[in-house]
Structures are given as structure tokens and as C-alpha cells.
Design an enzyme around this catalytic site. Structure first.
Site, PDB file in Angstrom:
ATOM      1  CE  LYS C 171      -3.695   2.592   0.235  1.00 28.58           C
ATOM      2  NZ  LYS C 171      -4.561   2.859   1.375  1.00 28.58           N
ATOM      3  CE  LYS C 239      -2.886   7.386   7.530  1.00 23.66           C
ATOM      4  NZ  LYS C 239      -3.885   6.380   7.152  1.00 23.66           N
TER       5      LYS C 239
END
Lengths: 292, 292, 292, 292
Positions: C171, C239
């Protein structure tokens, strides 16, 4: 005393030519826009309508031009300076240009029986007016010694740093380092302010240790007060970083931070800060930080 | 004279604790690996088996630990220092940690009736041994004055730079600036050598003008001679740049060059230069330039 | 059919929990702000006042939380999920967190007789609503097979990419690549427009060759029309780049461009573009170019 | 059928000239080192000793030269092509050069009553041999239509992207994007391997989502197997990134990541990878990571 042709009478070249004339030399000046010859003529020098006319009878030819293509044009192109200079005369190029171009120009001069020095300066307008420039000279040691009395008329520090092109390389290194110092100081200011730390005491501490630098000392006022009257203009430093990255690429030198600094300096120009002092890199840092 | 708990007796902490003991204080030292307590004990101090034992009866608690998680662990975790410290006592954290963590620790201390200062140092091992450290202090002015006599035992320059966390922010700014100065100097060296310019005279000129810096003055020898015995180690500077980028991210501060510097410093570590002086960033620059 | 605890019923978690309930499982949902449990309850699920209550009797515990500290808090801190989960039950963490934290959580779970998978998703809100998420799973092959029927309820593509942490690493790699593709596309647009080249035909050609990408195909409309409704928000991508650079630093991985991308994404946030689609990196590029 | 002068019969130009000859045109080829004219002569074309000789009687003049200065030299310098070309004839420059230079050349051509197209190609050696190049054309629509039949002899995709220089700008944008995609893929590989994730399944997942790209599809094999036979060579891509950054600077376009990519590509060259496929940027990434 010498007869000196001086091509390029802008903000830097004009006071330099005047100093030479005042020191007793005969200065024959030429500038593309003739209005700029005023101060030299007032000082007793001669205004010439072309570079060819200026070099007539000159022992020394000085150039102070914006960039490499201008130098090339004056020496080899329309200016025809190399072709018309007296054999044995000395060409002193005060312009800041790429070291590889400086080398090539010196070779062209030598091929025509001339001698050439690259002699870029630092110290800015104030240094030119007060004859306190630092001059980084590349070329033959013998030629540097010949030129030294003249160079010391316009500058306070004259250092022979190596063969042709070396003066320009040292100037490029200077501009790279100064840009880096300005940028990390700007980022440090962004970090300090991001944590609400008062700049004054912080910069005092930083300046006293291993983080100390001439940039911190001379430019901290600009940064804390957000006053950016030049000084040395962003747009000139941007041009110089073009020289740095171009020269690096020419010689296959890798400059990871230098490459980024060149982008940030151009960003300052296109955001309208080109005519401010180069400490206005702080404005770019604040812009990236959403604080301008 | 005070009773001082000193937790963390490594390369830096050990000589600092010894200086405090020699200045007439009673120092109760603790270190995870107990072997390191030797010098303190020789100087007349006490070796304690745990942090809790060390803080017993102490007016002042000093910490000199590797990183933020260690500080957090000693104060709030297994170390239980905040819980067992005498109400009203003063905690002085000499460690270099993130400013946001320093603020949080100070809040935790205050919640328990304690006072806390962040007091990171610069000057390295030599500074610790010779008690010539620079100390950047964050916290209440009153607490700084209370601590000043002790701080001046271990350091030469003690500056109060703002509220809690400010000491750490200034230290972070320092490490950012120093890393930037080392890297652009390294790139300048790569450029000069790429054009076969001799470093000696070039660095003389550069050091005398706006490119001058403490880094250039103190580290040029390392770079020209390719000798990188520390000094301040790459791996410690890398840890500190982790603090810089982490602190920046925490406060939404953008550091374009700082972000790249952190990558280049880590690259030096993983290429085996971690235990060299941080001027070994030159080795990284040469590696990128295919010249190492 | 299983009894499933689902902690974290935000924009992503809520529709995922609903899909599981609708597929015949018994879902016991918990969310810090209880208002968000509405859709699950409407679908027949149970709202629980705490994470501990939710895991009661559950075979599977699903998490969909903002960041690593949240996951750590729910599993080991106040949430006490690991302590109260039935031995042998399976924890599936859909959150995007740092791979090193994911590994540590899996170790903690294993120490308590539980099994754990990291299963971050891509596909955004639309993917969660339509159950078309891609799920990158890290953990034991056997556990992945156990979870597969559940995972296929919420996602279309379920790939086991390696041991614990591997899902998060993939990811992170995804977010790094996508950020890079967005940024170079934005810079290419700046270059094309800087030379007054019409974007339409240019992007057609670029998309058909080696420069082609899903980002170019799916985001070119946003860039040419300067419309940046999300999609995937800049602040979330920021983030995630914090995870990328943090994970890289943890494992001593050097990401020169990744480090710069993280700075540019944060710059977009602090310039007020945080809630726009991440293709709004173009706005950052235009800002640097003085064209916004 | 036309009479075509073709100047520059290197790896790319030679097969292109042959295709044109085989399509029934009369091709008069010139190359600085005459050995390269072999294949054209075998195909029935004519070898000419100079560019001036080649353009004699030609309707169309094609160029395929290494870089901008070569084009300038052939058109305006020693080559004297513009001076000797038949009025009304069409100059098609297949070389990859800076867009600002392309514009200037087109102006020079127009001043002499000629028409000019910039028509850089992508698709590499294989594309030239198989006549499957993509051609990005800048210039007047009418001239593009005149040239189209010829262009379709050597390429499969011919797109008119705008006025003079636009072809070069799109090519520059292409090279910027491809470099960026290669570099972030390389960094993603470094991250995945830093966490011991197997590349195969990871790249499968990444390729199927928003991170998917032609680079990932076509170059993943090179990266996973560490085999870098070209393909498109690093040294050519490095030259092209010099065009990208030079063109950006010329038009005051800021490319923060582009600037860094250019440095990393040069680093690959000076580390000896210049003759490898550009996917060898992975080797640079591994070098920075201490893993090569």
C-alpha cells in the site's frame, strides 16, 4: 598607464570603468545603449560607438556583460573584438559566465595571439562602487600578474584560482553555496516559526555555532524583518544558478541539492520576487508553507 | 549544592555527570548497561540500579538519552521517573528529541507538580569532556534561572530560547542548517573537482565572502584530505534529521531541501559511512558522481 | 456465517460493515463518535458502546482506523481489543498504517494466541460503497484463506502479497507511485502550458505511449478542467506519504524523490488544498510557477 | 513521389531513410561518417558527400541528428541547408531538441521561404526498424498534411500537437513523465525489498490499480530480473532531460521533481550505466540504498 577598452557599462561595469580612468588609465568605453557612458565621460574617459572602436589602440580589453552569449557575441560575433584587438593584448572578462564557455573563449583568444583571463567578481553593486570587489581569476599566472595592478584598482581581494575557466568555476561554486545557505536558513526560519520560537535568540545561538555563516550574519535582518531590498537580486542569482546547473551538466557533475535550489530560485522569479534581494528565498519557503 | 539524578551515562552523559559531581553536587547516576557508571563512581558519585532509585531524594533530574522514545520510556514508562520524582523538583532533558515530544513531556511533568526544561546541547563529545557545550534551553524563564548554575557547569553557552520545546526546535534548526551547509559544500567540491580546480585557493576565496561558514572553516580539511574521523557522526546526524523531518511533518512545516538532505544522510549511513564524521556527506556526493 | 466485530465506522468502515452484515454475518460495530453507527444498525447490525463490547463473542475483529497510533490504541491501549478477543480469533486490520507497526501488532496478537492480517485497501469511498476495493493482504497464507470469503464481500481484488506487514508495504509503495505519477503529470502540464501547447492532443499522445498511466487516464480531466472534487483527498495522501517516509526511515530505505513528494503534498495541505482530490498537486505546481 | 534529402543516418535515421526509399521515394542521404550510408545505398538510395549536395533537387529535407547544436549547424552553420534548399520545400526535423531552438529554426526557415516541422519520435530503435514510431508534430496544419504520407511511412502514430516547437515540447513532457515513472517505480522496489516483500505479487497488485502504467508493465521485468539491456539508453534519456530542464529554464517553468530526476539520470551515466536501458535507474536507487 594603459589604454583600456571597457565593453559593458551597466550597474557593475560603469563604476569599474570610472575607477580605472580615475586611477590614471585611458579608458575607452562602449555600451550597447549609449546613455550609460555618461559617468565614464564625466570622469575623463572616451565613449565609443562600437566595441571595435573601443579596442583600437588598447593594451587591455575589459568586459562586464550579462551572460555567456553576450560575451561570445562581443568577442566572436557582431562585436568582433578578438579579430580587432592588438596582438599580445590582454582580455579580462569580469562577466559571470559558464566555465566551459570561458575556457573556449580563452582558447579562441590564444588562437589569435591574445591572452585572456576570466575574472568574475563578487561583492555586488556596492563592491563595484567602492572598489571592494573580490575577484576570482582564471588563466596563466604570468597574465594574472600583468593584470594585477588593474584588478586591484577595482577590487580589494584578487585571487588566482587556476587556469582558464577556474575563476568562473569558483564563482559558480560560490553562487551554489550561497543559494544553499539562504535556502536552509529560510527553511530553518519556517521550522522555528512553525513552532512559535522567537527568531532573535534562536538565530543568535545558531550563528554562534557550527551553523554560523556569513549569510546568517548578513541576511538574518532581511529575514526577520521581511525586508528584501537588494543587495543581490533574485533574478541575477537565478541566472547564476542556470550557469551552475549548465556547467555541471556540461562536465557531468551531479548536484542533487543544487538542482533543486535552481528550481526554487526560478520559482521566486516567476512569483514576482526577481527584483528583491536573494534572501527573498524566504518568501518562497513561506509560500510553500502557506504563510505568505 | 544539589542532589542530582543523572539518567543516561553514555559518551555524552558520563562526562557531564562527572563534571557536576566534581563541582560539588551529589550525583546519583543510572545507566541501562551498568558498566558505564565507572567514571562517575570514581569521581565520588553513586551508581543506582534503576532510574527510580536514582531520583530518590533528588532536587534535579537530568536525562541524556539517545532519542524521544527513550525519554518517554524513562519518564513515563518503565523508568517511572515522573511518578517517583519529588514534587517541585526540576527535570532537565539534555537529549535531542522532537520538539512536540518535548512539549508533551513538559506537560506531563507539570501535571505531576514537576518543572521541566528541554536543554539539548551542541558541541559533541569534545564539548562534553571539556564542559564547553552550547545549551539551547526551552521552558519557563524562572526554571532556566534556577538551572543556570548547573548548566554552566557542563556548558559554556547557555541560552534561553523560549518556552517548552523551543530548545529542541532550535537544535533541530541547527542540525538542518549544518546538514545543508555540509551538503552544498560537498557539491561545490564536486563541481570544482569536475573542472579540475585546485581546492585550496578556491576554498580560501569562498571562505572569505558570502559563502563563508563555520562548516567551511572547520570541515574543509576533512573534505580536501578525505579524512573523516569524527567529530560528529553521520549516524547521529541522520537520527537528528529524522527529528527535523518528523517535527516538520507534525507541525505541517514544508522543508523541500530539508527533506532531500534527510534522504542523502540516510544514504550515507546505508553505504557504510555512519560512523564517520558528517563531513563524509562528501563521500555521498562523490558516490553520486561516480568518483568514489 | 461469522460474528464480526467492526471497529471504526467512518466513511470507509461504515459501508464495509454494512456489506458484511448484508452478506449474512452478524456485525457488532463500534465507533468513537456513536452517531456513525446508524447505517450498520439500519442494516440489522449491533451498535456497541466500546471496542471491548464489540469483540465479545466475535470470531473476526475488523479495524478501519485513521492511522497507526489509533490502531495501537484500540488493540493494546484503551481499546483492549487484543486482551479481550477470543483465543484463536482473527484480527483483520483494513487501516493504512506503517508496515513496521503492522508487524509489531501482528506479533502482539500472536503472543496472545490470536491471528492477524494487515489488509489495507485502495479504491476510495466509491470502492467501499460499491464493494470494489482492492485489498493487499499480509499475513499467514492459511489465515488469508480463512478470511478470503469475508474479504471478497467488501473487495473485488484480494491479493496475498506476503507475511505480516507486506500488505502495508505494498500500500505504501502504491501511494508513493501514485504521488509520483500525479506530480510529474502536473509538472508536464506546467511545461506544456509554459510553451502554449494545447493539453488535449498532447495528453492523447502521451497517454498512448510509454508515458501512459492510470493516473493520466483517470486524472487528466481534473487537470485540464482544473476541477478537483475528490476522489481521494490530498490530506489523506499526505498522511500516507508520512507513512511512506516514516516506514522508509524505519527500514533505512532511501527515497530521494519520495522525500520531495512528501514535502510537496504537505505544501498542498497547508496551502488549503487538503480537501481537494490529490490531482490538485497541479495547483501546487502552478503555485511554484507563479500561475495560480 | 518525392525527392527527399535525409541528413543523419545513425541508428534511427538509417532505417527511416531506407523505409522512405523502399516506399518509392528518391532518398539522397548524407551522414558525417560516410560508412553509415551503406543500408540506404543498398536499398537504392544515393549517398551524398555533403548536406548541400543532398538537398539538391529535394522537395523535402529530413533531419535525424543527436541534439540541437547539430541541427543548428546543419541548417545554418557548416551544413548550409537552409541556404541551399529549394524555395517552398519542407524541412522535417525528426531530432529531439529544445522546443525554443525548434521555434527559432522554424523562424529561420520561414525567413528563407521554406516551411518547417518539428517531428520528434518515440519508440526507439525497434520503432525505427519496424516503422512503428510515434511522431509528435509541431508546425502549420497545412504542412503537416503535406508531410503526413511521408510520416506514415516511418511511423504508426502521427499527431499534430500544435504550432512550431509543440512537437518538441510534447516529446520533452514525455521524457519527463517516463523518467518520473521509472524513478518512483525504482524507489517503490527499494521500499518493497527493504521490507522483504516479494516483487512479483506486489507489482501485480500495483499494476492493476491507480499505480498502473506502461512503464510498470514494460519495465518490471528489467527491474525484477536486474537485466538492463536496452531498450532506450540511459545516456539518451539523460540528454533528453537536459533538454527538459533547459527548455523549462528558457521559459521560466519550475520543475521541482524534474530537476531532481535530471540529476539522478546524470548520476546513472557517470556511474557507468549510460549504455544500459533507462530502467537502470533502479541501479541508481539501489546504489543510494547501499545495496549494489
Amino acid at each position: 598607464m594603459s589604454t583600456i577598452a571597457f565593453v559593458g557599462l551597466g550597474i557593475m561595469g560603469s563604476p569599474m570603468a570610472v575607477h580605472l580612468q580615475q586611477a590614471g588609465h585611458e579608458v575607452r568605453g562602449h555600451n550597447r545603449s549609449p546613455a550609460k557612458t555618461g559617468p565614464l565621460v564625466e570622469a575623463g574617459g572616451t565613449a565609443c560607438g562600437s566595441a571595435v572602436e573601443a579596442v583600437e589602440g588598447a593594451d587591455v580589453v575589459c568586459l562586464m556583460l550579462p551572460d555567456g552569449p553576450d560575451v561570445e557575441d562581443v568577442l566572436l560575433g557582431d562585436g568582433q573584438v578578438l579579430e580587432h584587438s592588438r596582438p599580445g593584448s590582454l582580455v579580462v572578462d569580469f562577466s559571470t559566465i559558464r566555465p566551459d564557455v570561458a575556457r573556449r573563449m580563452a582558447d579562441e583568444a590564444r588562437d589569435r595571439g591574445l591572452r585572456m583571463l576570466d575574472a568574475p567578481v563578487s561583492g555586488g553593486e556596492a563592491g563595484a562602487r567602492n572598489a571592494t570587489l573580490s575577484i576570482m581569476v582564471g588563466g596563466e599566472a604570468e597574465d594574472v600578474e600583468t593584470a594585477r595592478p588593474l584588478l586591484e584598482v577595482v577590487g580589494r581581494t584578487v585571487v588566482h584560482v587556476g587556469p582558464s575557466g577556474a575563476g568562473q568555476t569558483v564563482k559558480a561554486a560560490n553562487q551554489l553555496i550561497v543559494a544553499g545557505h539562504l535556502q536552509v536558513l529560510a527553511e530553518a526560519v519556517a521550522l522555528l516559526e512553525g513552532y512559535d520560537v522567537e527568531l532573535g535568540p534562536a538565530l543568535d545561538v545558531l550563528g554562534g555555532g557550527l551553523a554560523g555563516s556569513a549569510v546568517l550574519e548578513q541576511k538574518r535582518g532581511n529575514m526577520t524583518e521581511r525586508r528584501f531590498d537588494p543587495g543581490f537580486r533574485v533574478e541575477l542569482h537565478d541566472k547564476d544558478l542556470g550557469i551552475v546547473t549548465g556547467a555541471a551538466r556540461e562536465a557531468d557533475v551531479v548536484l542533487p541539492v543544487g538542482g533543486l535550489l535552481a528550481q526554487l530560485m526560478t520559482s521566486a522569479v516567476v512569483n514576482g520576487d526577481g527584483r528583491l534581494d536573494h534572501s527573498a528565498l524566504l518568501r518562497g519557503a513561506l509560500r510553500l508553507n502557506g504563510r505568505l
